[in-house]
Write an enzyme that holds these catalytic residues in place. Structure first.
Site, mmCIF file in Angstrom:
data_model
loop_
_atom_site.group_PDB
_atom_site.id
_atom_site.type_symbol
_atom_site.label_atom_id
_atom_site.label_comp_id
_atom_site.label_asym_id
_atom_site.label_seq_id
_atom_site.Cartn_x
_atom_site.Cartn_y
_atom_site.Cartn_z
ATOM 1 N N ASP A 49 0.839 -1.197 0.000
ATOM 2 C CA ASP A 49 0.000 0.000 0.000
ATOM 3 C C ASP A 49 0.873 1.246 0.000
ATOM 4 O O ASP A 49 1.549 1.532 0.982
ATOM 5 C CB ASP A 49 -0.894 0.004 1.249
ATOM 6 C CG ASP A 49 -1.788 1.227 1.286
ATOM 7 O OD1 ASP A 49 -2.858 1.185 0.661
ATOM 8 O OD2 ASP A 49 -1.411 2.245 1.903
ATOM 9 N N TYR A 54 3.628 9.543 -0.525
ATOM 10 C CA TYR A 54 4.719 8.894 0.221
ATOM 11 C C TYR A 54 6.071 9.044 -0.481
ATOM 12 O O TYR A 54 7.114 8.807 0.116
ATOM 13 C CB TYR A 54 4.443 7.402 0.469
ATOM 14 C CG TYR A 54 3.116 7.087 1.146
ATOM 15 C CD1 TYR A 54 2.345 8.085 1.743
ATOM 16 C CD2 TYR A 54 2.632 5.780 1.199
ATOM 17 C CE1 TYR A 54 1.128 7.791 2.340
ATOM 18 C CE2 TYR A 54 1.417 5.480 1.803
ATOM 19 C CZ TYR A 54 0.668 6.493 2.362
ATOM 20 O OH TYR A 54 -0.535 6.190 2.960
ATOM 21 N N LYS A 79 -2.580 6.032 -4.289
ATOM 22 C CA LYS A 79 -3.670 6.977 -4.000
ATOM 23 C C LYS A 79 -3.395 8.323 -4.658
ATOM 24 O O LYS A 79 -2.230 8.711 -4.797
ATOM 25 C CB LYS A 79 -3.788 7.189 -2.481
ATOM 26 C CG LYS A 79 -3.706 5.917 -1.673
ATOM 27 C CD LYS A 79 -3.824 6.132 -0.178
ATOM 28 C CE LYS A 79 -3.533 4.834 0.574
ATOM 29 N NZ LYS A 79 -2.109 4.617 0.883
ATOM 30 N N HIS A 112 -7.279 9.810 -1.843
ATOM 31 C CA HIS A 112 -6.584 9.751 -0.547
ATOM 32 C C HIS A 112 -7.450 10.326 0.598
ATOM 33 O O HIS A 112 -7.568 9.715 1.661
ATOM 34 C CB HIS A 112 -5.245 10.487 -0.651
ATOM 35 C CG HIS A 112 -4.214 9.988 0.302
ATOM 36 N ND1 HIS A 112 -2.892 9.853 -0.018
ATOM 37 C CD2 HIS A 112 -4.311 9.574 1.592
ATOM 38 C CE1 HIS A 112 -2.230 9.387 1.026
ATOM 39 N NE2 HIS A 112 -3.072 9.210 2.016
HETATM 40 P P1 NAD Z 1 0.756 1.285 11.897
HETATM 41 O O1 NAD Z 1 -0.416 1.197 12.773
HETATM 42 O O2 NAD Z 1 0.961 0.267 10.861
HETATM 43 O O3 NAD Z 1 2.006 1.402 12.866
HETATM 44 C C1 NAD Z 1 3.297 1.453 12.360
HETATM 45 C C2 NAD Z 1 4.273 1.671 13.508
HETATM 46 O O4 NAD Z 1 4.037 0.734 14.539
HETATM 47 C C3 NAD Z 1 5.714 1.432 13.035
HETATM 48 O O5 NAD Z 1 6.271 2.610 12.539
HETATM 49 C C4 NAD Z 1 6.379 0.937 14.301
HETATM 50 O O6 NAD Z 1 6.768 2.060 15.047
HETATM 51 C C5 NAD Z 1 5.267 0.228 15.028
HETATM 52 N N1 NAD Z 1 5.302 -1.240 14.818
HETATM 53 C C6 NAD Z 1 5.056 -1.950 13.677
HETATM 54 N N2 NAD Z 1 5.137 -3.271 13.920
HETATM 55 C C7 NAD Z 1 5.438 -3.394 15.220
HETATM 56 C C8 NAD Z 1 5.658 -4.515 16.067
HETATM 57 N N3 NAD Z 1 5.567 -5.767 15.611
HETATM 58 N N4 NAD Z 1 5.960 -4.288 17.360
HETATM 59 C C9 NAD Z 1 6.036 -3.033 17.837
HETATM 60 N N5 NAD Z 1 5.836 -1.936 17.103
HETATM 61 C C10 NAD Z 1 5.539 -2.112 15.803
HETATM 62 O O7 NAD Z 1 0.725 2.776 11.281
HETATM 63 P P2 NAD Z 1 0.842 3.487 9.877
HETATM 64 O O8 NAD Z 1 2.152 3.320 9.246
HETATM 65 O O9 NAD Z 1 0.360 4.882 10.126
HETATM 66 O O10 NAD Z 1 -0.254 2.752 8.987
HETATM 67 C C11 NAD Z 1 0.023 1.633 8.165
HETATM 68 C C12 NAD Z 1 -0.135 1.962 6.709
HETATM 69 O O11 NAD Z 1 -1.432 2.503 6.461
HETATM 70 C C13 NAD Z 1 0.801 3.071 6.215
HETATM 71 O O12 NAD Z 1 2.120 2.634 6.039
HETATM 72 C C14 NAD Z 1 0.111 3.477 4.937
HETATM 73 O O13 NAD Z 1 0.375 2.542 3.905
HETATM 74 C C15 NAD Z 1 -1.352 3.414 5.368
HETATM 75 N N6 NAD Z 1 -1.869 4.743 5.797
HETATM 76 C C16 NAD Z 1 -2.849 5.307 5.038
HETATM 77 C C17 NAD Z 1 -3.370 6.539 5.397
HETATM 78 C C18 NAD Z 1 -4.461 7.144 4.562
HETATM 79 O O14 NAD Z 1 -4.749 8.326 4.741
HETATM 80 N N7 NAD Z 1 -5.051 6.406 3.664
HETATM 81 C C19 NAD Z 1 -2.905 7.211 6.542
HETATM 82 C C20 NAD Z 1 -1.916 6.596 7.297
HETATM 83 C C21 NAD Z 1 -1.423 5.366 6.931
#
Ligand code: NAD
Length: 278
Positions: A49, A54, A79, A112
């Site tokens: 994704d 990004y 997006k 987005h």
């Molecule tokens: P997430 O909830 O996936 O959390 C990611 C963070 O959690 C990492 O940076 C790390 O610090 C921690 N983490 C990950 N695995 C872990 C583990 N096993 N143990 C401990 N900590 C851990 O948050 P995110 O990156 O904001 O969201 C995931 C994806 O969603 C993004 O990469 C993106 O692709 C998407 N996203 C989309 C939008 C949108 O507006 N559509 C907004 C935000 C994110």
């Protein structure tokens, strides 16, 4: 419900979308991004994704080609960013994304955020891309029910996916019910609450009962709630850990405990109050 890392959800048009994939938001270092995607694909992830915002579409395309896995076996989502919205601008933005990814089609293209003035026209452009077979599925992100209702009242092709912030502190039950009623698959962004839910005592207690990590419990909970997930990590051990969620299940009692954690708390922005002018 039997699930494995390759499990898919069938979208309304029959396309199979992986229930699990890698999110690549904030992966801005080229090598780190290539390595994270390489690791994820080796572990068995089959969905990525990304978003034009990004700034890593080029690396996503490169990592997929480098993997040697057939293009059609990987589900790629990107997006259209807010400043590129509107009918013509979206079509142009799509061309740029496709070129960056160096692909000839995408699996899923999303609006987005619902920019108030343009989100309907943006979705109309996404429908055209679908008609032209440049994308295999249509969708949106950060759309509340009232945004979806507007689209549904006009669309020839209803959005197949809505990607929204969703985690134990923001369970989005009403929106999920609306989407289920209209057969719109829901993907959770920030499924781990950006890591912010992992110190919750209830989640830690369930993790201890199951002999799993807090992250694994949260991700498995999502799957059992029929939510698609795209957790992000650049750390190889965590990329692996997040995929090891297919050899255990939360009991109904544990699922009920998870339900009590909702507090309508957003780590990101509310789609109705998004600062579109930054
Ligand atoms: P997430 O909830 O996936 O959390 C990611 C963070 O959690 C990492 O940076 C790390 O610090 C921690 N983490 C990950 N695995 C872990 C583990 N096993 N143990 C401990 N900590 C851990 O948050 P995110 O990156 O904001 O969201 C995931 C994806 O969603 C993004 O990469 C993106 O692709 C998407 N996203 C989309 C939008 C949108 O507006 N559509 C907004 C935000 C994110």
């Amino acid at each position: 419900m039997f699930l494995n890392i390759q499990s898919t959800k069938t979208l309304t048009n029959g396309i199979e979308m992986p229930r699990f994939g890698l999110g690549v938001y904030k992966m801005t270092e080229r090598d780190e991004t290539l390595q994270a995607i390489d690791k994820a694909l080796k572990v068995g992830y089959r969905a990525i994704d990304t978003a034009s915002l990004y700034g890593n579409e080029v690396e996503v395309g490169e990592a997929i080609r480098y993997s040697g896995i057939k293009r059609e076996d990987i589900f790629v989502t990107t997006k259209v960013w807010n400043t590129d919205q509107g009918y013509d601008a979206t079509l142009r933005a799509f061309e740029v994304s496709l070129k960056n990814l160096n692909m000839d089609y995408l699996d899923l293209y999303l609006t987005h955020w619902a920019v108030p003035e343009t989100f309907e026209e943006t979705y109309r452009a996404i429908e055209r891309l679908y008609d032209e077979k440049l994308i295999r599925a249509t969708g949106v992100s950060n759309h509340h029910e009232h945004h979806l209702q507007k689209l549904l009242s006009k669309a020839n092709i209803a959005p197949m996916v809505n990607q929204v912030e969703l985690h134990p502190y923001l369970q989005q039950e009403a929106l999920k019910a609306f989407c289920a009623e209209h057969e719109i698959a829901v993907t959770a962004w920030s499924p781990l609450g950006r890591g912010g839910v992992l110190d919750n005592p209830t989640i830690l207690e369930i993790a201890q009962e199951l002999g799993k990590s807090a992250a694994q419990v949260v991700l498995r909970w999502h799957l059992q709630k029929d939510t698609l997930i795209i957790p992000k990590s650049v750390t190889p051990s965590r990329i692996e850990e997040n995929a090891q969620i297919y050899d255990f299940e939360l009991t109904q009692a544990q699922m009920d405990q998870m339900t009590t954690l909702n507090r309508n708390h957003r780590f990101g922005q509310d789609p109705d109050n998004f600062k579109f002018n930054f």
